[in-house]
Design a protein around this motif. Structure first.
Motif, PDB file in Angstrom:
ATOM      1  N   ALA A  12      38.108  39.961  62.836  1.00 29.04           N
ATOM      2  CA  ALA A  12      39.057  38.877  63.086  1.00 29.04           C
ATOM      3  C   ALA A  12      39.464  38.840  64.551  1.00 29.04           C
ATOM      4  O   ALA A  12      39.597  37.767  65.154  1.00 29.04           O
ATOM      5  CB  ALA A  12      40.295  39.037  62.200  1.00 29.04           C
ATOM      6  N   GLY A  13      39.657  40.017  65.141  1.00 35.16           N
ATOM      7  CA  GLY A  13      39.991  40.089  66.558  1.00 35.16           C
ATOM      8  C   GLY A  13      38.838  39.644  67.430  1.00 35.16           C
ATOM      9  O   GLY A  13      39.023  38.908  68.406  1.00 35.16           O
ATOM     10  N   LEU A  57      38.572  35.770  67.251  1.00 31.12           N
ATOM     11  CA  LEU A  57      39.613  35.012  67.947  1.00 31.12           C
ATOM     12  C   LEU A  57      39.483  35.132  69.458  1.00 31.12           C
ATOM     13  O   LEU A  57      39.654  34.149  70.188  1.00 31.12           O
ATOM     14  CB  LEU A  57      40.999  35.471  67.498  1.00 31.12           C
ATOM     15  N   TRP A  58      39.172  36.327  69.954  1.00 32.76           N
ATOM     16  CA  TRP A  58      39.037  36.492  71.405  1.00 32.76           C
ATOM     17  C   TRP A  58      37.883  35.652  71.943  1.00 32.76           C
ATOM     18  O   TRP A  58      37.983  35.040  73.020  1.00 32.76           O
ATOM     19  CB  TRP A  58      38.837  37.963  71.769  1.00 32.76           C
ATOM     20  N   ILE A  59      36.766  35.585  71.211  1.00 33.67           N
ATOM     21  CA  ILE A  59      35.646  34.770  71.671  1.00 33.67           C
ATOM     22  C   ILE A  59      36.009  33.292  71.616  1.00 33.67           C
ATOM     23  O   ILE A  59      35.648  32.513  72.510  1.00 33.67           O
ATOM     24  CB  ILE A  59      34.392  35.052  70.826  1.00 33.67           C
ATOM     25  N   ALA A  60      36.746  32.875  70.592  1.00 38.35           N
ATOM     26  CA  ALA A  60      37.197  31.481  70.518  1.00 38.35           C
ATOM     27  C   ALA A  60      38.111  31.145  71.696  1.00 38.35           C
ATOM     28  O   ALA A  60      38.039  30.045  72.254  1.00 38.35           O
ATOM     29  CB  ALA A  60      37.919  31.231  69.195  1.00 38.35           C
ATOM     30  N   ARG A  61      38.961  32.079  72.084  1.00 39.16           N
ATOM     31  CA  ARG A  61      39.820  31.867  73.257  1.00 39.16           C
ATOM     32  C   ARG A  61      38.972  31.758  74.525  1.00 39.16           C
ATOM     33  O   ARG A  61      39.231  30.904  75.383  1.00 39.16           O
ATOM     34  CB  ARG A  61      40.820  33.024  73.400  1.00 39.16           C
ATOM     35  N   TYR A  62      37.983  32.631  74.642  1.00 45.04           N
ATOM     36  CA  TYR A  62      37.113  32.593  75.816  1.00 45.04           C
ATOM     37  C   TYR A  62      36.417  31.238  75.923  1.00 45.04           C
ATOM     38  O   TYR A  62      36.377  30.627  76.997  1.00 45.04           O
ATOM     39  CB  TYR A  62      36.072  33.708  75.738  1.00 45.04           C
ATOM     40  N   ILE A  63      35.853  30.766  74.828  1.00 42.71           N
ATOM     41  CA  ILE A  63      35.151  29.477  74.837  1.00 42.71           C
ATOM     42  C   ILE A  63      36.104  28.360  75.235  1.00 42.71           C
ATOM     43  O   ILE A  63      35.740  27.455  75.998  1.00 42.71           O
ATOM     44  CB  ILE A  63      34.522  29.208  73.458  1.00 42.71           C
ATOM     45  N   LEU A  64      37.335  28.402  74.756  1.00 43.20           N
ATOM     46  CA  LEU A  64      38.313  27.374  75.106  1.00 43.20           C
ATOM     47  C   LEU A  64      38.615  27.387  76.598  1.00 43.20           C
ATOM     48  O   LEU A  64      38.670  26.331  77.251  1.00 43.20           O
ATOM     49  CB  LEU A  64      39.601  27.583  74.301  1.00 43.20           C
ATOM     50  N   PRO A 112      38.071  32.720  57.201  1.00 41.23           N
ATOM     51  CA  PRO A 112      38.473  34.119  57.017  1.00 41.23           C
ATOM     52  C   PRO A 112      37.505  35.089  57.670  1.00 41.23           C
ATOM     53  O   PRO A 112      36.293  34.919  57.592  1.00 41.23           O
ATOM     54  CB  PRO A 112      38.487  34.284  55.500  1.00 41.23           C
ATOM     55  N   SER A 113      38.071  36.104  58.314  1.00 40.28           N
ATOM     56  CA  SER A 113      37.308  37.175  58.942  1.00 40.28           C
ATOM     57  C   SER A 113      37.747  38.488  58.315  1.00 40.28           C
ATOM     58  O   SER A 113      38.916  38.654  57.958  1.00 40.28           O
ATOM     59  CB  SER A 113      37.561  37.202  60.452  1.00 40.28           C
ATOM     60  N   VAL A 114      36.826  39.407  58.200  1.00 36.12           N
ATOM     61  CA  VAL A 114      37.105  40.669  57.524  1.00 36.12           C
ATOM     62  C   VAL A 114      37.426  41.750  58.551  1.00 36.12           C
ATOM     63  O   VAL A 114      36.653  41.982  59.489  1.00 36.12           O
ATOM     64  CB  VAL A 114      35.910  41.112  56.665  1.00 36.12           C
ATOM     65  N   ALA A 143      53.054  36.061  68.229  1.00 37.07           N
ATOM     66  CA  ALA A 143      53.097  35.065  69.297  1.00 37.07           C
ATOM     67  C   ALA A 143      51.691  34.564  69.601  1.00 37.07           C
ATOM     68  O   ALA A 143      50.694  35.214  69.300  1.00 37.07           O
ATOM     69  CB  ALA A 143      53.724  35.672  70.552  1.00 37.07           C
ATOM     70  N   SER A 144      51.612  33.409  70.226  1.00 36.68           N
ATOM     71  CA  SER A 144      50.310  32.813  70.527  1.00 36.68           C
ATOM     72  C   SER A 144      49.493  33.669  71.482  1.00 36.68           C
ATOM     73  O   SER A 144      48.265  33.592  71.492  1.00 36.68           O
ATOM     74  CB  SER A 144      50.497  31.413  71.121  1.00 36.68           C
ATOM     75  N   ASN A 145      50.158  34.492  72.305  1.00 43.20           N
ATOM     76  CA  ASN A 145      49.429  35.342  73.254  1.00 43.20           C
ATOM     77  C   ASN A 145      49.262  36.767  72.740  1.00 43.20           C
ATOM     78  O   ASN A 145      49.009  37.693  73.509  1.00 43.20           O
ATOM     79  CB  ASN A 145      50.134  35.366  74.609  1.00 43.20           C
ATOM     80  N   CYS A 146      49.407  36.970  71.435  1.00 42.57           N
ATOM     81  CA  CYS A 146      49.260  38.304  70.857  1.00 42.57           C
ATOM     82  C   CYS A 146      47.828  38.791  70.994  1.00 42.57           C
ATOM     83  O   CYS A 146      46.893  38.016  71.191  1.00 42.57           O
ATOM     84  CB  CYS A 146      49.657  38.281  69.378  1.00 42.57           C
ATOM     85  N   ASP A 147      47.665  40.106  70.879  1.00 44.32           N
ATOM     86  CA  ASP A 147      46.339  40.686  70.755  1.00 44.32           C
ATOM     87  C   ASP A 147      46.044  40.775  69.257  1.00 44.32           C
ATOM     88  O   ASP A 147      46.692  41.531  68.537  1.00 44.32           O
ATOM     89  CB  ASP A 147      46.289  42.080  71.383  1.00 44.32           C
ATOM     90  N   PRO A 148      45.077  39.996  68.754  1.00 39.77           N
ATOM     91  CA  PRO A 148      44.815  40.007  67.301  1.00 39.77           C
ATOM     92  C   PRO A 148      44.400  41.375  66.779  1.00 39.77           C
ATOM     93  O   PRO A 148      44.601  41.664  65.597  1.00 39.77           O
ATOM     94  CB  PRO A 148      43.698  38.971  67.141  1.00 39.77           C
ATOM     95  N   TYR A 149      43.820  42.224  67.631  1.00 36.33           N
ATOM     96  CA  TYR A 149      43.506  43.581  67.191  1.00 36.33           C
ATOM     97  C   TYR A 149      44.793  44.327  66.818  1.00 36.33           C
ATOM     98  O   TYR A 149      44.846  45.031  65.810  1.00 36.33           O
ATOM     99  CB  TYR A 149      42.782  44.357  68.287  1.00 36.33           C
ATOM    100  N   ALA A 150      45.823  44.179  67.653  1.00 38.81           N
ATOM    101  CA  ALA A 150      47.089  44.871  67.398  1.00 38.81           C
ATOM    102  C   ALA A 150      47.777  44.321  66.152  1.00 38.81           C
ATOM    103  O   ALA A 150      48.365  45.080  65.367  1.00 38.81           O
ATOM    104  CB  ALA A 150      48.008  44.755  68.615  1.00 38.81           C
ATOM    105  N   VAL A 151      47.703  43.007  65.955  1.00 39.61           N
ATOM    106  CA  VAL A 151      48.357  42.372  64.803  1.00 39.61           C
ATOM    107  C   VAL A 151      47.678  42.790  63.505  1.00 39.61           C
ATOM    108  O   VAL A 151      48.336  43.212  62.544  1.00 39.61           O
ATOM    109  CB  VAL A 151      48.346  40.840  64.953  1.00 39.61           C
TER     110      VAL A 151
END
Length: 454
Positions: A306-307, A310-317, A300-302, A434-442
């Motif tokens: 959270a955004g 997730l973006w850093i996790a995507r970058y690392i991947l 969990p992220s507060v 969607a998987s390509n969503c921007d988590p900030y927007a969600v």
């Protein structure tokens, strides 16, 4: 069928990501130059760097709203993490108290009451702030004092965020993570982007998300995002699939075990370890319904963090996939008649997590039902067009045109987990992003609808 193996070089120990002191790693063999390039890079990873040099990778979202860019710079000091809201409040309290105190003192007594011996009475019985002057060491002129990361810029005309005649676009650091590739004091920096006049770029949804979180932080909004993705080979076909054909029908692949059921587990394991090393709160990972489809969970992220996470996790991947010679796609539906990819978002507030929190969960679901299409428009970067291919009512999805909710129902828009229904408290799962969503927007949309009643 392609194979995924680890190649061990006798000169350097394998499995780079098992041990931060070991610098070589597993290699994907479908790229003919992968073994050679990996071995060559390993020769330079252990070069000693100057003590006064820290490498910072600035990362940002480009004009597409779904792709990442990055560039590096050298720092001559240890950077400090950008201030969070709590630190900012404490700093303001300190400054006000010091100013008030010093205003009533004669200069000859001011030093007796100023930092480093200042303890604000406003925070008495909460905690004690002790400021001590650090003795500075001279290490080749290396500045050990913590400093803010500098605002940087880039050519926005090359990323779809500015015009060519006025291309300078600003990068403002927002979050710092440890760099799992370079290690040491080197860092990854998540930034947001601003135009020449310091207005947010169109793809900068973090600003609004931060504003929403600032208004409702007392409600303690928690997020856990389940990021699904698919690995592709150089021909843009799902990795491990037979050339020109399809694997057997889905069924044995979800959480599967065995070389004929899962592909690229080494890459997934490396990603898991790198995220934990970096400071990303990754909660788990598993193989998904389609072969070569995987999922990892962040949280969990507060609030807005959270955004960032997730973006850093995507970058690392993406960075790891470069080394393994495969491509990561977050496209929600790359293969018809197979499960698509989402970013299911688990959401809760403090009241939802308390006794009888199910009442608050049901209230939130009712609010979400009234703005269904409004959320759909921000749940992928193309205003819902990507989700049209995925949210068909089949393959564990609800129809994009209909809102639904249910307990343990993976074919609904909002799922209440079985355990939550039994304990009558917990969280809800929004299965629409969607998987390509921007988590900030969600996360911004969920906070504004469920907490701020916008």
């Amino acid at each position: 069928m392609y194979l995924f193996v680890s190649t061990i070089n006798e000169a350097v120990i394998d499995r780079r990501y098992d041990n931060p002191k070991i610098l070589s790693g597993p290699v994907l063999t479908n790229s003919p130059n992968a073994v050679l390039s990996k071995t060559l890079l390993g020769r330079y990873n252990d070069l000693s760097l100057p003590a006064d040099s820290i490498l910072a990778t600035y990362i940002w979202i480009d004009g597409s709203g779904e792709h990442l860019r990055c560039k590096d710079r050298t720092l001559k000091y240890i950077p400090k993490v950008p201030k969070d809201n709590f630190t900012r409040v404490i700093t303001e309290l300190n400054d006000k108290y010091i100013s008030k105190l010093n205003a009533n003192l004669k200069w000859k007594h001011a030093k007796e009451h100023s930092p480093p011996y200042f303890c604000p009475k406003d925070l008495e019985n909460v905690f004690t702030i002790r400021c001590k002057l650090r003795e500075r060491e001279n290490r080749n002129s290396f500045d050990e004092n913590l400093k803010d990361l500098p605002v940087w810029n880039f050519d926005g005309s090359s990323t779809g965020q500015a015009t060519g005649h006025n291309s300078d676009t600003f990068l403002v650091p927002r979050a710092i993570y440890k760099d799992p590739f370079r290690r040491g004091n080197h860092i990854l920096v998540m930034c947001d982007t601003f135009k020449y006049n310091m207005e947010p770029t169109e793809s900068n949804h973090r600003v609004k998300c931060q504003e929403a979180y600032d208004k409702c932080k007392d409600d303690e909004p928690w997020f856990g995002i389940e990021q699904e993705y698919i690995l592709l080979d150089s021909d843009l076909r799902p990795f491990g699939w037979p050339p020109g054909g399809f694997p057997p029908p889905q069924g044995p692949y979800y959480c599967g075990v065995g070389a004929n059921k899962v592909f690229a587990r080494d890459l997934v394991e490396a990603h898991y370890r790198c995220c934990l090393f970096a400071g990303v709160p990754i909660a788990g990972t598993n193989a998904e319904v389609m072969p070569s489809q995987w999922e990892f969970q962040v949280g969990p992220s507060v609030g807005v963090s959270a955004g960032d996470d997730l973006w850093i996790a995507r970058y690392i991947l993406h960075r790891l996939a470069e080394e393994y010679g495969v491509i990561v796609t977050f496209d929600p539906k790359p293969v018809q008649d197979w499960n698509g990819s989402g970013a299911h978002t688990n959401f809760s507030t403090k009241k939802m997590r308390e006794e009888n929190g199910i009442i608050e969960i049901e209230k939130a679901i009712d609010k979400l039902s009234k703005v269904h299409m409004k959320h759909i428009k921000v749940y992928d970067p193309r205003g819902g067009k990507d989700n049209e291919r995925r949210l068909t009512g089949l393959h564990e999805t609800a129809s994009i045109n209909d809102f639904s909710a249910g307990v343990a129902n993976r074919g609904s828009s909002i799922r209440i987990p079985r355990l939550v229904a039994e304990e009558k408290k917990g969280y809800l799962e929004d299965r629409r992003p969607a998987s390509n969503c921007d988590p900030y927007a969600v996360t911004d949309a969920l906070m504004r609808t469920c907490i701020l009643n916008e």
